[in-house]
Design a protein around this motif. Sequence first.
Motif: not given
Length: 274
Positions: A46, A69, A151, A178-180, A187, A194, A221
């Motif tokens: 990411g 990502n 992003k 999504t998130h990381s 994000e 993706t 993610n």
Amino acid sequence: MGQPPRLIATDLDGTLLRPDKSVSARTAAALERVSAQGVRVVLVTGRPVRWLDLVYQQLHAPVPAVCANGAVVYDPVTDEVLRADPLAPDLMAEVVRRLRAEVPGVVFAVEVQDGRLMRHGEDWPTHWNSDHPTARLVATPEELLSAPAVKLLARSTQDPEVFVKTVAGAIAGLAEATHSSYSGLVEISAAGVTKAAGLAWLCSRFGLTAADVIAFGDMPNDVPMLTWAGRAVAVANAHPTVREIADAVTASNSEDGVAAYLEELFALGSPDRT
């Protein structure tokens, strides 16, 4: 995966990197020895391009990276962005409009210039990244969204799991969310972008398919990449959603789980563990 993998795809933070963000000597050695056997290694993260230098300094050789990502594919040897799939300014403006209506107090930042520069407003929380030379404060919301971005970052004080679901619902069909991390940071990428999409594009250039790939990850993610790859491996510290879809679970990132799995898979033995 009946045949040995021809490409290793690994996430960075929480997966390949130790909690202090370092690459251990053991991990660097494992990647070098696998590469010497003709197996490609790709970092799939990411992180934007501007956050990769410290990682490359700890590896024996630079390897390609799928960044932001999946929005950017980067060749560190030539310092060239091979592919970028950014969000258009008008689309970002609509995403921001929807999220402000759903989440009071939400704040935004963007990764522009293929991820070589971050822009943020005065309301973005102050931390080390905001003071970094590659981060720039902008005066107005209009300036923030004036250029294509690989992003869009949205931050809230809401519960992180609630926040990401709210964002995903608000922008469904418009962009990817999504998130990381376990903080209130989501994000946002262009629709269809993706880690899986970026990695698939790069593999196609190499003449490889999903069946040739083993992937390592730890956070939501990473799920698209892990479900796409021929074999998916979660580290022990992975988010529950990652562990659920993984084919195997290795040791945690603090225990060099990626290196441990590769040492066994490729019969590398266990070198210096420092």
